[in-house]
Design a protein around this motif. Sequence first.
Motif, PDB file in Angstrom:
ATOM      1  N   ALA A 137      -3.481  10.662   7.979  1.00  8.32           N
ATOM      2  CA  ALA A 137      -3.534   9.318   7.388  1.00  8.32           C
ATOM      3  C   ALA A 137      -4.102   8.321   8.393  1.00  8.32           C
ATOM      4  O   ALA A 137      -4.925   7.478   8.044  1.00  8.32           O
ATOM      5  CB  ALA A 137      -2.139   8.898   6.937  1.00  8.32           C
ATOM      6  N   ASP A 138      -3.676   8.414   9.656  1.00  5.20           N
ATOM      7  CA  ASP A 138      -4.189   7.513  10.691  1.00  5.20           C
ATOM      8  C   ASP A 138      -5.690   7.722  10.888  1.00  5.20           C
ATOM      9  O   ASP A 138      -6.439   6.753  10.997  1.00  5.20           O
ATOM     10  CB  ASP A 138      -3.466   7.749  12.020  1.00  5.20           C
ATOM     11  N   GLU A 139      -6.142   8.972  10.931  1.00  8.55           N
ATOM     12  CA  GLU A 139      -7.573   9.257  11.120  1.00  8.55           C
ATOM     13  C   GLU A 139      -8.385   8.717   9.944  1.00  8.55           C
ATOM     14  O   GLU A 139      -9.482   8.194  10.127  1.00  8.55           O
ATOM     15  CB  GLU A 139      -7.812  10.757  11.317  1.00  8.55           C
ATOM     16  N   HIS A 140      -7.833   8.830   8.748  1.00 12.71           N
ATOM     17  CA  HIS A 140      -8.514   8.282   7.568  1.00 12.71           C
ATOM     18  C   HIS A 140      -8.670   6.763   7.706  1.00 12.71           C
ATOM     19  O   HIS A 140      -9.746   6.225   7.428  1.00 12.71           O
ATOM     20  CB  HIS A 140      -7.752   8.636   6.294  1.00 12.71           C
ATOM     21  N   LEU A 141      -7.614   6.072   8.130  1.00  9.82           N
ATOM     22  CA  LEU A 141      -7.692   4.618   8.320  1.00  9.82           C
ATOM     23  C   LEU A 141      -8.688   4.255   9.417  1.00  9.82           C
ATOM     24  O   LEU A 141      -9.459   3.303   9.271  1.00  9.82           O
ATOM     25  CB  LEU A 141      -6.318   4.050   8.678  1.00  9.82           C
ATOM     26  N   ILE A 142      -8.682   4.990  10.494  1.00 10.62           N
ATOM     27  CA  ILE A 142      -9.612   4.724  11.604  1.00 10.62           C
ATOM     28  C   ILE A 142     -11.051   4.909  11.128  1.00 10.62           C
ATOM     29  O   ILE A 142     -11.923   4.083  11.417  1.00 10.62           O
ATOM     30  CB  ILE A 142      -9.291   5.620  12.813  1.00 10.62           C
ATOM     31  N   GLU A 143     -11.311   5.966  10.388  1.00  8.83           N
ATOM     32  CA  GLU A 143     -12.656   6.215   9.861  1.00  8.83           C
ATOM     33  C   GLU A 143     -13.071   5.093   8.908  1.00  8.83           C
ATOM     34  O   GLU A 143     -14.207   4.621   8.940  1.00  8.83           O
ATOM     35  CB  GLU A 143     -12.709   7.576   9.154  1.00  8.83           C
ATOM     36  N   ARG A 144     -12.150   4.656   8.065  1.00  8.60           N
ATOM     37  CA  ARG A 144     -12.428   3.537   7.154  1.00  8.60           C
ATOM     38  C   ARG A 144     -12.708   2.267   7.965  1.00  8.60           C
ATOM     39  O   ARG A 144     -13.607   1.495   7.636  1.00  8.60           O
ATOM     40  CB  ARG A 144     -11.241   3.326   6.213  1.00  8.60           C
ATOM     41  N   GLY A 145     -11.954   2.060   9.044  1.00  2.21           N
ATOM     42  CA  GLY A 145     -12.185   0.907   9.906  1.00  2.21           C
ATOM     43  C   GLY A 145     -13.575   0.939  10.525  1.00  2.21           C
ATOM     44  O   GLY A 145     -14.251  -0.088  10.593  1.00  2.21           O
ATOM     45  N   ARG A 146     -14.023   2.103  10.977  1.00  2.00           N
ATOM     46  CA  ARG A 146     -15.382   2.257  11.522  1.00  2.00           C
ATOM     47  C   ARG A 146     -16.421   1.802  10.498  1.00  2.00           C
ATOM     48  O   ARG A 146     -17.346   1.058  10.810  1.00  2.00           O
ATOM     49  CB  ARG A 146     -15.655   3.725  11.840  1.00  2.00           C
ATOM     50  N   ASP A 153      -8.106  -2.576   3.756  1.00  2.00           N
ATOM     51  CA  ASP A 153      -9.296  -2.766   4.591  1.00  2.00           C
ATOM     52  C   ASP A 153      -8.909  -3.377   5.933  1.00  2.00           C
ATOM     53  O   ASP A 153      -9.355  -2.921   6.991  1.00  2.00           O
ATOM     54  CB  ASP A 153     -10.308  -3.690   3.911  1.00  2.00           C
ATOM     55  N   LEU A 154      -8.105  -4.418   5.889  1.00  2.44           N
ATOM     56  CA  LEU A 154      -7.696  -5.096   7.124  1.00  2.44           C
ATOM     57  C   LEU A 154      -6.858  -4.183   8.003  1.00  2.44           C
ATOM     58  O   LEU A 154      -7.004  -4.185   9.229  1.00  2.44           O
ATOM     59  CB  LEU A 154      -6.938  -6.386   6.793  1.00  2.44           C
TER      60      LEU A 154
END
Length: 160
Positions: free
Chosen positions: A23-32, A117-118
């Motif tokens: 879940a964290d990696e998904h959020l980080i990728e979305r942040g990128r 997103d934020l």
Amino acid sequence: MLPLRTLLPAVLLAALPLLQAHADEHLIERGRYLVQISGCNDCHTSGYLMAPGKVAETDWLKGDNLGWYGPWGTTYPSNLRLVLPRLSESQWLALARQANYRPPMPNQTLHHMTDEDLRAIYQLVKHLGPAGEPAPMALPPGDMPEGPVVMFPMPPAASK
């Protein structure tokens, strides 16, 4: 042999860190993705605007000494890598929702982003970790900056 109802909670508990990491990696990728398409890097990453996609991610969001000069004075893109880690996620969400920074910051971009997103941008910045130096302080109207600036024209005089 242990019954399945005894083993299932233990298996789920053991898998929880793996699910959280995914879940964290998904959020980080979305942040990128969001940092790139929303223009965050254009101002908050030195040199990115002139060479999009060529600045290493390790140099992203460290602010810039390039000033933005206009009727509001001179603003400098803040070092988000130093600012966001000092905030909790909920503090970041509140700050983004109330954003009313001087130009050229596109405050409305933050206002239109979803909480997800934020959060993704917040997680990316935390993942990148603190780095760099604080950005120069903003200058009031009329004070000329010493370093390089992007100059915005004065708006036309209002007709009477």
